[in-house]
Design a protein around this motif. Structure first.
Motif, PDB file in Angstrom:
ATOM      1  N   GLN A 136     -11.317   2.200 -44.515  1.00  0.00           N
ATOM      2  CA  GLN A 136     -10.975   1.280 -45.601  1.00  0.00           C
ATOM      3  C   GLN A 136     -10.122   1.928 -46.697  1.00  0.00           C
ATOM      4  O   GLN A 136     -10.236   1.607 -47.872  1.00  0.00           O
ATOM      5  CB  GLN A 136     -12.236   0.679 -46.221  1.00  0.00           C
ATOM      6  N   ALA A 189      -5.890   3.196 -47.383  1.00  0.00           N
ATOM      7  CA  ALA A 189      -4.532   3.042 -46.855  1.00  0.00           C
ATOM      8  C   ALA A 189      -4.084   4.297 -46.118  1.00  0.00           C
ATOM      9  O   ALA A 189      -4.148   5.394 -46.647  1.00  0.00           O
ATOM     10  CB  ALA A 189      -3.572   2.730 -47.989  1.00  0.00           C
ATOM     11  N   TRP A 198      -4.849  -0.022 -42.763  1.00  0.00           N
ATOM     12  CA  TRP A 198      -6.127   0.199 -43.433  1.00  0.00           C
ATOM     13  C   TRP A 198      -7.220   0.269 -42.358  1.00  0.00           C
ATOM     14  O   TRP A 198      -7.674  -0.774 -41.876  1.00  0.00           O
ATOM     15  CB  TRP A 198      -6.420  -0.945 -44.408  1.00  0.00           C
ATOM     16  N   ALA A 240      -8.962   0.509 -52.620  1.00  0.00           N
ATOM     17  CA  ALA A 240      -9.401   1.006 -51.319  1.00  0.00           C
ATOM     18  C   ALA A 240     -10.910   1.180 -51.442  1.00  0.00           C
ATOM     19  O   ALA A 240     -11.387   1.957 -52.270  1.00  0.00           O
ATOM     20  CB  ALA A 240      -8.725   2.332 -50.993  1.00  0.00           C
TER      21      ALA A 240
END
Length: 159
Positions: A20, A22, A69, A133
């Motif tokens: 989770q 980038a 992601w 994130a």
């Protein structure tokens, strides 16, 4: 007539994939000094997932940008990203990179992008949007309000 690409790959950088968060892929191309062209270089991406580095990778449906992601179910698996250079109307064979295994997230969310809209004038409302994130944490919503007075604002310009 099929001409050779005017750019060659110099290097590739990719982030360590974390749940989770980038994962960016950066393919860097440089102009080939022996070829002159006015054509614009375009890049097309496709991400894949596999159990091992030397296994069959399966395309991740709909993931066709420079960023992916990783999801919770990707932990321990390997990512592969293909980058297809396109020069003018000619599409060349893809180049690719394979990641290390996707790691479990820290559970501590982090802001990866912050957009702020509004004029910095006392009394104005400034609105913002944070791209977060979740890094394996629990997604949530929040509202923050800050009441403050703008005392001084300086802008430094380096010439």
């Amino acid at each position: 007539m099929n001409h050779q690409p005017a750019q060659i790959t110099e290097n590739h950088e990719k982030d360590q994939p974390v749940e989770q968060d980038a994962c960016h892929s950066h393919f860097v191309f440089v102009q080939d000094s022996t070829v002159s062209t006015d054509l614009q270089l375009g890049l097309k991406y496709q991400w894949f997932i596999g159990e091992r580095p030397l296994s069959i990778f399966v395309a991740i449906s709909g993931v066709t940008s420079e960023v992916y992601w990783p999801k919770h179910e990707d932990i321990g698996k390997f990512l592969k990203v293909e980058c297809t250079p396109i020069l003018g109307e000619t599409e060349y064979p893809p180049i690719f990179a394979i990641s290390s295994p996707v790691s479990r997230g820290s559970g501590i969310p982090k802001v990866v992008n912050l957009e702020v809209h509004g004029e910095l004038v006392e009394g104005n409302i400034i609105k913002g949007f944070a791209e977060v994130a979740w890094c394996g944490g629990t997604p949530g919503k929040g509202v923050a309000r800050y009441d403050c007075m703008l005392v001084e604002f300086r802008m430094c310009v380096k010439l």
